[in-house]
Scaffold this active site. Structure first.
Site, PDB file in Angstrom:
ATOM      1  N   HIS A 136       0.829  -1.197   0.000  1.00  0.00           N
ATOM      2  CA  HIS A 136       0.000   0.000   0.000  1.00  0.00           C
ATOM      3  C   HIS A 136       0.870   1.256   0.000  1.00  0.00           C
ATOM      4  O   HIS A 136       2.078   1.190   0.229  1.00  0.00           O
ATOM      5  CB  HIS A 136      -0.932   0.030   1.219  1.00  0.00           C
ATOM      6  N   LYS A 140      -0.546   4.877   4.547  1.00  0.00           N
ATOM      7  CA  LYS A 140      -1.472   3.943   5.223  1.00  0.00           C
ATOM      8  C   LYS A 140      -1.023   3.747   6.666  1.00  0.00           C
ATOM      9  O   LYS A 140       0.150   3.469   6.943  1.00  0.00           O
ATOM     10  CB  LYS A 140      -1.523   2.609   4.490  1.00  0.00           C
TER      11      LYS A 140
END
Length: 257
Positions: A136, A140
């Site tokens: 990600h 995040k």
């Protein structure tokens, strides 16, 4: 037209609001009216108008305030917030007694299909080592992702069920997660499932489940090109969830049940 309250004013919350305002029904009429969007100031939720549904992509710390709003208004809740503790998840399930509640770590149709494929591959590849890797963007906050946790649960359940069918004495012998490895960790335990989190750049989300056997490997991958797929999935789920009675539902139950 359904009244929508949005929890979270970050990227996902803003995207949900933008897409909700563009949605039209078969007659060209707006599907949603956004009556509130709440960011960091949770006091705003105490004064927020009554909505038919709440879409929550905020933070685990907001759960108490969200639950209070749902109990006050009876609004359905579509939650995509990750990072909940076991206690918070129990609280979310209990909230289903007051209103329709759905939680998912991922609102992509493709990821829903991936979960089913992972369970099938786990059953059909007994004895294979399983590793889960998720990637990600560098902003995040939580790791591993909610989607990785869902995939881990699919593998654990499928392996446990397969072993119990083959040998009832194996039932309950746990497959456990190992979150990364370092140092002299020794040979791989056949009952461990590796879970790894990569963070960098602007990656919307990549999840790969790999099955390693003697002389061969099978990998299943889902790549999200942008966050819009998650927002669209949540809005589609919201329309269906509002038609349900009180209870705690999964994404699969609402979308495919």
């Amino acid at each position: 037209m359904r009244k929508l309250c949005i929890m979270g004013a970050g990227r996902m919350g803003t995207l949900v609001k933008t897409l909700a305002k563009t949605m039209r029904d078969v007659n060209g009429e707006p599907v949603f009216e956004v009556v509130a969007q709440v960011g960091f100031d949770l006091a705003e939720l105490d004064q927020a108008p009554v909505a038919d549904v709440v879409i929550d992509f905020s933070n685990a710390a907001t759960l108490d305030a969200v639950a209070a709003y749902v109990r006050r208004t009876g609004a359905a809740l579509v939650s995509g917030t990750t990072g909940y503790t076991d206690t918070q998840m129990s609280m979310l399930r209990a909230l289903g007694a007051a209103a329709p509640v759905m939680w998912s770590g991922n609102y992509s149709i493709g990821v829903a299909a991936l979960r089913h494929l992972v369970a099938q591959a786990t059953r059909e590849l007994p004895g294979f080592d399983v590793e889960i890797c998720e990637t990600h963007h560098n902003q995040k906050a939580d790791a591993p992702s909610g989607t990785a946790a869902m995939l881990l649960a699919e593998v654990q359940q499928a392996k446990a069920a397969s072993e119990a069918d083959a040998d009832p004495e194996q039932e309950g012998r746990g497959y456990h997660a190992v979150y990364g490895r370092s140092g002299m960790c020794g040979a791989r335990d056949p009952h461990e499932i590796g879970v790894h989190a990569l963070r960098g750049g602007t990656v919307a989300g990549v999840h790969t489940v790999s099955f390693f056997g003697p002389g061969e490997e099978v990998s299943l991958t889902h790549r999200a090109e942008n966050r819009e797929i998650f927002a669209r999935g949540a809005l589609a789920a919201a329309q269906k969830l509002m038609m349900r009675g009180p209870g705690f539902y999964t994404f699969d139950e609402v979308m495919f049940g």
